[in-house]
Design a protein around this motif. Structure first.
Motif, short mmCIF file in Angstrom:
data_model
loop_
_atom_site.label_atom_id
_atom_site.label_comp_id
_atom_site.label_asym_id
_atom_site.label_seq_id
_atom_site.Cartn_x
_atom_site.Cartn_y
_atom_site.Cartn_z
N ALA A 31 0.83 -1.21 0.00
CA ALA A 31 0.00 0.00 0.00
C ALA A 31 0.86 1.25 0.00
O ALA A 31 0.58 2.22 -0.71
CB ALA A 31 -0.93 -0.01 1.21
N VAL A 32 1.94 1.23 0.80
CA VAL A 32 2.85 2.38 0.85
C VAL A 32 3.42 2.67 -0.54
O VAL A 32 3.41 3.81 -1.02
CB VAL A 32 3.99 2.13 1.85
CG1 VAL A 32 5.04 3.24 1.75
CG2 VAL A 32 3.44 2.05 3.27
N HIS A 33 3.93 1.64 -1.19
CA HIS A 33 4.60 1.85 -2.47
C HIS A 33 3.64 2.28 -3.57
O HIS A 33 3.98 3.10 -4.42
CB HIS A 33 5.37 0.60 -2.88
CG HIS A 33 6.67 0.43 -2.15
ND1 HIS A 33 6.75 -0.19 -0.93
CD2 HIS A 33 7.92 0.85 -2.45
CE1 HIS A 33 8.01 -0.17 -0.52
NE2 HIS A 33 8.73 0.46 -1.40
N PHE A 34 2.44 1.73 -3.58
CA PHE A 34 1.49 2.16 -4.60
C PHE A 34 0.99 3.58 -4.36
O PHE A 34 0.66 4.30 -5.31
CB PHE A 34 0.33 1.17 -4.73
CG PHE A 34 0.63 0.03 -5.66
CD1 PHE A 34 0.44 0.17 -7.02
CD2 PHE A 34 1.12 -1.17 -5.18
CE1 PHE A 34 0.73 -0.86 -7.89
CE2 PHE A 34 1.43 -2.22 -6.03
CZ PHE A 34 1.23 -2.07 -7.40
N LEU A 35 0.95 4.02 -3.09
CA LEU A 35 0.56 5.40 -2.81
C LEU A 35 1.66 6.39 -3.18
O LEU A 35 1.41 7.41 -3.83
CB LEU A 35 0.21 5.56 -1.33
CG LEU A 35 -1.17 5.09 -0.88
CD1 LEU A 35 -1.27 5.13 0.64
CD2 LEU A 35 -2.27 5.94 -1.51
N TYR A 36 2.88 6.08 -2.79
CA TYR A 36 3.96 7.04 -2.97
C TYR A 36 4.63 6.92 -4.33
O TYR A 36 4.96 7.94 -4.95
CB TYR A 36 5.00 6.88 -1.85
CG TYR A 36 4.53 7.47 -0.55
CD1 TYR A 36 4.91 8.75 -0.15
CD2 TYR A 36 3.67 6.76 0.28
CE1 TYR A 36 4.46 9.30 1.04
CE2 TYR A 36 3.21 7.30 1.48
CZ TYR A 36 3.61 8.57 1.85
OH TYR A 36 3.15 9.12 3.03
N ALA A 37 4.85 5.70 -4.81
CA ALA A 37 5.47 5.53 -6.13
C ALA A 37 4.40 5.54 -7.22
O ALA A 37 4.50 6.30 -8.20
CB ALA A 37 6.27 4.22 -6.18
N GLY A 38 3.36 4.71 -7.04
CA GLY A 38 2.34 4.60 -8.08
C GLY A 38 1.52 5.86 -8.26
O GLY A 38 1.21 6.25 -9.39
N VAL A 39 1.15 6.51 -7.16
CA VAL A 39 0.34 7.74 -7.24
C VAL A 39 1.23 8.97 -7.25
O VAL A 39 1.17 9.80 -8.16
CB VAL A 39 -0.67 7.81 -6.07
CG1 VAL A 39 -1.43 9.14 -6.10
CG2 VAL A 39 -1.64 6.64 -6.14
N GLY A 40 2.07 9.11 -6.22
CA GLY A 40 2.83 10.35 -6.04
C GLY A 40 3.93 10.56 -7.06
O GLY A 40 3.94 11.57 -7.78
N ALA A 41 4.87 9.62 -7.15
CA ALA A 41 6.00 9.79 -8.07
C ALA A 41 5.54 9.83 -9.53
O ALA A 41 6.09 10.59 -10.34
CB ALA A 41 7.02 8.66 -7.87
N LEU A 42 4.53 9.03 -9.86
CA LEU A 42 4.02 9.05 -11.23
C LEU A 42 3.39 10.40 -11.57
O LEU A 42 3.55 10.92 -12.68
CB LEU A 42 3.01 7.93 -11.43
CG LEU A 42 2.41 7.80 -12.84
CD1 LEU A 42 3.49 7.63 -13.89
CD2 LEU A 42 1.42 6.64 -12.88
N LEU A 46 6.62 14.25 -1.67
CA LEU A 46 5.86 15.38 -1.14
C LEU A 46 6.35 16.71 -1.70
O LEU A 46 5.56 17.51 -2.22
CB LEU A 46 5.95 15.40 0.39
CG LEU A 46 5.28 16.59 1.09
CD1 LEU A 46 3.81 16.66 0.75
CD2 LEU A 46 5.49 16.52 2.60
N LEU A 47 7.65 16.96 -1.62
CA LEU A 47 8.17 18.22 -2.14
C LEU A 47 8.03 18.30 -3.65
O LEU A 47 7.80 19.38 -4.21
CB LEU A 47 9.64 18.40 -1.74
CG LEU A 47 9.92 18.50 -0.24
CD1 LEU A 47 11.37 18.89 0.01
CD2 LEU A 47 8.98 19.51 0.43
N GLY A 48 8.15 17.17 -4.34
CA GLY A 48 7.96 17.16 -5.79
C GLY A 48 6.54 17.53 -6.18
O GLY A 48 6.32 18.27 -7.15
N LEU A 49 5.55 17.03 -5.43
CA LEU A 49 4.16 17.39 -5.72
C LEU A 49 3.91 18.86 -5.46
O LEU A 49 3.21 19.54 -6.24
CB LEU A 49 3.22 16.53 -4.87
CG LEU A 49 3.09 15.05 -5.27
CD1 LEU A 49 2.31 14.29 -4.21
CD2 LEU A 49 2.41 14.93 -6.63
N ALA A 94 15.25 4.32 -12.37
CA ALA A 94 15.46 5.12 -13.57
C ALA A 94 14.39 6.20 -13.70
O ALA A 94 14.69 7.35 -14.05
CB ALA A 94 15.44 4.22 -14.81
N GLY A 95 13.14 5.85 -13.39
CA GLY A 95 12.06 6.82 -13.48
C GLY A 95 12.20 7.95 -12.47
O GLY A 95 12.04 9.13 -12.81
#
Length: 321
Positions: free
Chosen positions: A143-154, A290-293, A218-219
Protein backbone atom coordinates in the motif's frame (compact mmCIF):
# COMPACT_ATOMS: atom_id res chain seq x y z
CA UNK A 1 -11.89 34.03 -9.59
CA UNK A 2 -14.42 31.37 -10.56
CA UNK A 3 -15.76 28.98 -7.95
CA UNK A 4 -14.00 25.66 -7.94
CA UNK A 5 -15.24 22.18 -7.23
CA UNK A 6 -14.05 20.43 -4.07
CA UNK A 7 -11.57 18.45 -6.16
CA UNK A 8 -10.00 21.69 -7.39
CA UNK A 9 -9.56 23.40 -4.02
CA UNK A 10 -6.21 23.29 -2.23
CA UNK A 11 -5.72 21.27 0.91
CA UNK A 12 -6.86 23.29 3.91
CA UNK A 13 -5.15 23.67 7.25
CA UNK A 14 -7.91 21.53 8.75
CA UNK A 15 -7.14 18.69 6.32
CA UNK A 16 -3.46 18.79 7.22
CA UNK A 17 -4.00 19.06 10.98
CA UNK A 18 -6.50 16.18 11.00
CA UNK A 19 -4.12 14.03 8.98
CA UNK A 20 -1.21 14.83 11.30
CA UNK A 21 -3.38 13.91 14.29
CA UNK A 22 -4.28 10.63 12.61
CA UNK A 23 -0.59 9.95 11.93
CA UNK A 24 0.20 10.62 15.60
CA UNK A 25 -2.41 8.00 16.56
CA UNK A 26 -0.41 5.33 14.72
CA UNK A 27 2.85 6.01 16.57
CA UNK A 28 1.88 3.71 19.43
CA UNK A 29 1.37 0.69 17.16
CA UNK A 30 3.64 -2.19 16.16
CA UNK A 31 4.79 -0.53 12.92
CA UNK A 32 4.65 3.20 13.70
CA UNK A 33 6.70 4.43 10.74
CA UNK A 34 4.94 2.27 8.17
CA UNK A 35 1.48 3.04 9.57
CA UNK A 36 2.12 6.79 9.79
CA UNK A 37 3.42 6.73 6.23
CA UNK A 38 0.24 5.03 5.00
CA UNK A 39 -1.97 7.57 6.77
CA UNK A 40 0.09 10.46 5.39
CA UNK A 41 -0.15 8.97 1.93
CA UNK A 42 -3.94 8.90 2.13
CA UNK A 43 -4.39 12.29 3.79
CA UNK A 44 -1.73 14.33 1.99
CA UNK A 45 -0.02 12.58 -0.95
CA UNK A 46 -3.16 11.23 -2.63
CA UNK A 47 -5.13 14.50 -2.56
CA UNK A 48 -2.08 16.52 -3.69
CA UNK A 49 -1.69 14.16 -6.63
CA UNK A 50 -5.26 13.22 -7.52
CA UNK A 51 -7.36 16.14 -6.28
CA UNK A 52 -8.68 17.13 -2.92
CA UNK A 53 -11.72 15.40 -1.50
CA UNK A 54 -12.86 15.29 2.09
CA UNK A 55 -13.02 11.54 1.59
CA UNK A 56 -9.20 11.47 1.66
CA UNK A 57 -9.14 13.14 5.08
CA UNK A 58 -11.79 10.71 6.30
CA UNK A 59 -9.69 7.90 4.83
CA UNK A 60 -6.66 8.99 6.86
CA UNK A 61 -8.66 9.00 10.09
CA UNK A 62 -10.47 5.72 9.39
CA UNK A 63 -7.23 3.97 8.50
CA UNK A 64 -5.46 5.20 11.64
CA UNK A 65 -8.30 3.83 13.77
CA UNK A 66 -8.27 0.55 11.81
CA UNK A 67 -4.57 0.12 12.56
CA UNK A 68 -5.35 0.37 16.28
CA UNK A 69 -7.97 -2.40 16.10
CA UNK A 70 -7.60 -6.18 15.93
CA UNK A 71 -7.45 -7.53 12.38
CA UNK A 72 -10.87 -8.39 11.02
CA UNK A 73 -14.01 -7.11 9.34
CA UNK A 74 -14.66 -4.16 11.70
CA UNK A 75 -11.19 -2.81 10.90
CA UNK A 76 -11.71 -3.35 7.18
CA UNK A 77 -15.03 -1.46 7.32
CA UNK A 78 -13.16 1.63 8.50
CA UNK A 79 -11.37 1.69 5.14
CA UNK A 80 -14.64 2.54 3.36
CA UNK A 81 -13.73 6.25 3.00
CA UNK A 82 -10.40 5.24 1.46
CA UNK A 83 -12.17 3.05 -1.08
CA UNK A 84 -14.68 5.78 -1.92
CA UNK A 85 -11.91 8.38 -2.31
CA UNK A 86 -9.90 6.13 -4.64
CA UNK A 87 -12.89 5.24 -6.81
CA UNK A 88 -13.93 8.90 -7.06
CA UNK A 89 -10.37 9.73 -8.12
CA UNK A 90 -10.66 7.22 -10.98
CA UNK A 91 -14.01 8.68 -12.01
CA UNK A 92 -12.59 12.22 -12.02
CA UNK A 93 -9.57 11.07 -14.01
CA UNK A 94 -11.79 9.43 -16.64
CA UNK A 95 -14.23 12.34 -16.93
CA UNK A 96 -12.08 14.76 -18.99
CA UNK A 97 -10.56 12.04 -21.20
CA UNK A 98 -10.46 13.08 -24.84
CA UNK A 99 -10.57 11.00 -28.00
CA UNK A 100 -8.06 9.84 -29.00
CA UNK A 101 -6.73 9.23 -25.50
CA UNK A 102 -3.50 11.12 -24.86
CA UNK A 103 -0.59 9.99 -22.74
CA UNK A 104 -1.40 12.58 -20.07
CA UNK A 105 -4.96 11.26 -19.72
CA UNK A 106 -3.77 7.66 -19.59
CA UNK A 107 -1.15 8.38 -16.92
CA UNK A 108 -3.59 10.43 -14.84
CA UNK A 109 -6.04 7.52 -14.88
CA UNK A 110 -3.30 5.00 -14.12
CA UNK A 111 -2.21 6.98 -11.05
CA UNK A 112 -5.79 6.95 -9.77
CA UNK A 113 -5.96 3.22 -10.47
CA UNK A 114 -2.86 2.62 -8.36
CA UNK A 115 -4.68 4.33 -5.48
CA UNK A 116 -7.37 1.66 -5.76
CA UNK A 117 -4.67 -1.04 -5.68
CA UNK A 118 -3.16 0.59 -2.57
CA UNK A 119 -6.50 0.51 -0.78
CA UNK A 120 -6.98 -3.13 -1.77
CA UNK A 121 -3.61 -4.08 -0.29
CA UNK A 122 -4.47 -2.06 2.81
CA UNK A 123 -7.76 -3.95 3.19
CA UNK A 124 -5.93 -7.28 3.03
CA UNK A 125 -3.46 -6.03 5.63
CA UNK A 126 -6.02 -4.90 8.23
CA UNK A 127 -8.02 -8.07 7.59
CA UNK A 128 -4.97 -10.09 8.56
CA UNK A 129 -4.86 -11.79 5.17
CA UNK A 130 -1.89 -12.75 3.03
CA UNK A 131 -1.72 -11.79 -0.63
CA UNK A 132 -0.43 -14.54 -2.92
CA UNK A 133 1.18 -16.24 0.10
CA UNK A 134 2.98 -13.01 0.99
CA UNK A 135 2.54 -11.77 4.55
CA UNK A 136 3.43 -8.75 6.61
CA UNK A 137 5.07 -6.32 6.52
CA UNK A 138 5.18 -6.66 2.72
CA UNK A 139 1.39 -6.47 2.29
CA UNK A 140 1.16 -3.16 4.12
CA UNK A 141 4.30 -1.92 2.37
CA UNK A 142 2.55 -2.67 -0.91
CA UNK A 143 0.00 0.00 0.00
CA UNK A 144 2.85 2.38 0.85
CA UNK A 145 4.60 1.85 -2.47
CA UNK A 146 1.49 2.16 -4.60
CA UNK A 147 0.56 5.40 -2.81
CA UNK A 148 3.96 7.04 -2.97
CA UNK A 149 5.47 5.53 -6.13
CA UNK A 150 2.34 4.60 -8.08
CA UNK A 151 0.34 7.74 -7.24
CA UNK A 152 2.83 10.35 -6.04
CA UNK A 153 6.00 9.79 -8.07
CA UNK A 154 4.02 9.05 -11.23
CA UNK A 155 2.10 12.31 -10.85
CA UNK A 156 5.33 14.25 -10.38
CA UNK A 157 6.68 12.71 -13.60
CA UNK A 158 3.45 13.44 -15.48
CA UNK A 159 3.42 17.08 -14.41
CA UNK A 160 7.06 17.54 -15.39
CA UNK A 161 6.28 16.15 -18.83
CA UNK A 162 3.23 18.42 -19.11
CA UNK A 163 5.40 21.45 -18.35
CA UNK A 164 7.50 20.79 -21.44
CA UNK A 165 4.31 20.96 -23.53
CA UNK A 166 3.28 24.33 -21.99
CA UNK A 167 6.26 26.69 -22.11
CA UNK A 168 5.97 29.78 -19.96
CA UNK A 169 5.46 32.95 -22.04
CA UNK A 170 8.66 34.98 -22.08
CA UNK A 171 10.74 32.28 -20.40
CA UNK A 172 13.81 30.66 -21.80
CA UNK A 173 12.91 27.60 -23.88
CA UNK A 174 13.34 24.28 -22.14
CA UNK A 175 16.27 22.18 -23.24
CA UNK A 176 14.74 19.17 -25.00
CA UNK A 177 17.74 16.95 -24.33
CA UNK A 178 17.44 17.47 -20.58
CA UNK A 179 13.93 18.45 -19.52
CA UNK A 180 11.74 16.93 -22.24
CA UNK A 181 13.74 13.77 -22.66
CA UNK A 182 14.13 12.99 -18.98
CA UNK A 183 10.47 13.78 -18.27
CA UNK A 184 9.36 11.31 -20.94
CA UNK A 185 11.66 8.63 -19.51
CA UNK A 186 10.34 9.41 -16.03
CA UNK A 187 6.71 8.90 -17.06
CA UNK A 188 7.26 5.63 -18.89
CA UNK A 189 9.60 4.07 -16.32
CA UNK A 190 7.57 5.19 -13.29
CA UNK A 191 4.33 3.95 -14.86
CA UNK A 192 5.70 0.49 -15.69
CA UNK A 193 7.73 -0.19 -12.55
CA UNK A 194 5.01 -0.89 -9.91
CA UNK A 195 3.35 -3.82 -11.72
CA UNK A 196 6.75 -5.27 -12.68
CA UNK A 197 7.87 -5.21 -9.04
CA UNK A 198 4.54 -6.74 -7.98
CA UNK A 199 4.98 -9.60 -10.46
CA UNK A 200 8.46 -10.16 -9.05
CA UNK A 201 7.09 -10.52 -5.52
CA UNK A 202 4.17 -12.75 -6.50
CA UNK A 203 6.20 -15.12 -8.68
CA UNK A 204 9.42 -14.84 -6.72
CA UNK A 205 11.06 -13.87 -10.00
CA UNK A 206 14.43 -12.22 -9.58
CA UNK A 207 14.40 -10.64 -13.04
CA UNK A 208 11.07 -8.91 -12.40
CA UNK A 209 11.76 -7.83 -8.83
CA UNK A 210 15.25 -6.51 -9.52
CA UNK A 211 14.31 -5.21 -12.95
CA UNK A 212 11.31 -3.40 -11.51
CA UNK A 213 13.46 -1.78 -8.85
CA UNK A 214 15.93 -0.66 -11.53
CA UNK A 215 13.05 0.63 -13.66
CA UNK A 216 11.59 2.64 -10.77
CA UNK A 217 15.04 3.99 -9.97
CA UNK A 218 15.46 5.12 -13.57
CA UNK A 219 12.06 6.82 -13.48
CA UNK A 220 12.66 8.61 -10.18
CA UNK A 221 16.16 9.67 -11.21
CA UNK A 222 14.80 10.99 -14.51
CA UNK A 223 12.22 13.06 -12.61
CA UNK A 224 14.99 14.30 -10.31
CA UNK A 225 17.06 15.39 -13.30
CA UNK A 226 14.08 17.20 -14.80
CA UNK A 227 13.43 18.96 -11.49
CA UNK A 228 17.04 20.09 -11.26
CA UNK A 229 17.16 21.17 -14.90
CA UNK A 230 14.06 23.35 -14.44
CA UNK A 231 15.27 25.24 -11.36
CA UNK A 232 16.86 28.03 -13.40
CA UNK A 233 13.48 29.02 -14.84
CA UNK A 234 11.43 28.62 -11.68
CA UNK A 235 10.72 31.47 -9.22
CA UNK A 236 11.09 31.06 -5.50
CA UNK A 237 9.93 29.19 -3.41
CA UNK A 238 9.45 26.65 -6.18
CA UNK A 239 13.16 26.76 -7.02
CA UNK A 240 14.11 25.57 -3.53
CA UNK A 241 11.46 22.85 -3.53
CA UNK A 242 12.65 21.56 -6.91
CA UNK A 243 16.27 21.65 -5.83
CA UNK A 244 15.64 19.62 -2.67
CA UNK A 245 13.29 17.18 -4.42
CA UNK A 246 15.79 16.76 -7.25
CA UNK A 247 18.70 16.04 -4.91
CA UNK A 248 16.91 13.69 -2.51
CA UNK A 249 16.35 10.35 -4.28
CA UNK A 250 19.78 9.49 -5.64
CA UNK A 251 21.12 7.42 -2.73
CA UNK A 252 17.75 6.13 -1.38
CA UNK A 253 16.93 4.56 -4.76
CA UNK A 254 20.29 2.75 -4.80
CA UNK A 255 19.24 1.23 -1.47
CA UNK A 256 16.04 -0.04 -3.09
CA UNK A 257 17.93 -1.82 -5.86
CA UNK A 258 20.37 -3.29 -3.34
CA UNK A 259 17.48 -4.62 -1.25
CA UNK A 260 15.86 -6.23 -4.30
CA UNK A 261 19.13 -7.91 -5.26
CA UNK A 262 19.61 -9.20 -1.71
CA UNK A 263 16.30 -11.08 -1.89
CA UNK A 264 17.77 -13.32 -4.59
CA UNK A 265 21.56 -13.17 -4.23
CA UNK A 266 22.88 -14.71 -1.02
CA UNK A 267 25.33 -12.47 0.79
CA UNK A 268 24.44 -9.35 -1.15
CA UNK A 269 24.53 -6.34 1.20
CA UNK A 270 21.25 -4.60 1.98
CA UNK A 271 19.49 -2.80 4.80
CA UNK A 272 16.79 -4.45 6.91
CA UNK A 273 13.14 -3.67 6.19
CA UNK A 274 13.04 -1.37 9.23
CA UNK A 275 16.14 0.53 8.13
CA UNK A 276 14.81 0.73 4.56
CA UNK A 277 11.75 2.46 5.96
CA UNK A 278 13.91 5.17 7.50
CA UNK A 279 16.63 5.65 4.90
CA UNK A 280 14.75 4.82 1.69
CA UNK A 281 11.06 5.29 2.40
CA UNK A 282 11.02 8.36 4.61
CA UNK A 283 13.64 10.20 2.53
CA UNK A 284 11.85 9.57 -0.75
CA UNK A 285 8.35 9.99 0.64
CA UNK A 286 9.00 13.43 2.11
CA UNK A 287 12.02 14.75 0.23
CA UNK A 288 11.07 13.62 -3.25
CA UNK A 289 7.36 12.79 -3.49
CA UNK A 290 5.86 15.38 -1.14
CA UNK A 291 8.17 18.22 -2.14
CA UNK A 292 7.96 17.16 -5.79
CA UNK A 293 4.16 17.39 -5.72
CA UNK A 294 4.29 20.80 -4.08
CA UNK A 295 6.94 21.98 -6.53
CA UNK A 296 5.03 20.88 -9.62
CA UNK A 297 1.51 21.84 -8.39
CA UNK A 298 -1.05 23.47 -8.58
CA UNK A 299 -1.90 22.42 -5.06
CA UNK A 300 -4.22 19.88 -6.59
CA UNK A 301 -4.17 18.64 -10.14
CA UNK A 302 -7.13 19.55 -12.29
CA UNK A 303 -7.47 23.14 -11.09
CA UNK A 304 -7.12 26.23 -13.22
CA UNK A 305 -4.24 26.34 -15.68
CA UNK A 306 -0.98 27.65 -14.35
CA UNK A 307 2.28 28.60 -15.92
CA UNK A 308 4.93 25.87 -15.78
CA UNK A 309 7.22 26.58 -12.89
CA UNK A 310 4.43 27.91 -10.66
CA UNK A 311 4.46 25.65 -7.64
CA UNK A 312 1.75 24.44 -5.32
CA UNK A 313 3.04 26.99 -2.82
CA UNK A 314 2.79 29.75 -5.43
CA UNK A 315 -0.73 28.63 -6.34
CA UNK A 316 -1.81 28.65 -2.70
CA UNK A 317 -0.58 32.21 -2.35
CA UNK A 318 -2.53 33.19 -5.47
CA UNK A 319 -5.71 31.55 -4.18
CA UNK A 320 -5.57 33.26 -0.79
CA UNK A 321 -4.51 36.66 -2.15
Amino acid sequence: MKDRTPAERPLTGVDVVVTLAAMALTLTGHRPLVDATVVGGLGVIAPLALGRSRWWTAAAVGTAVAFAMPAGRPAVSLLTPAGVAAILAVVRALRPVRTPVGLDDAVRTLAAGWAVVAVGALAASVAGRELFDIGEPIVRLTAVHFLYAGVGALTVARRLRAETDRPTPGSAPARPTVVSGTANVAVVATALAPPVVAVGFVLGAAAAQIGGAVLMTAGVWASALALLASTNRTPRPGRTLRLVAGLTPWVPMVLAVAWAIAQHVVGSPALSVADMGRWHGLANGVGFVLLGLLATGPVVDGGSERAPGMTGVDRAAEVTA
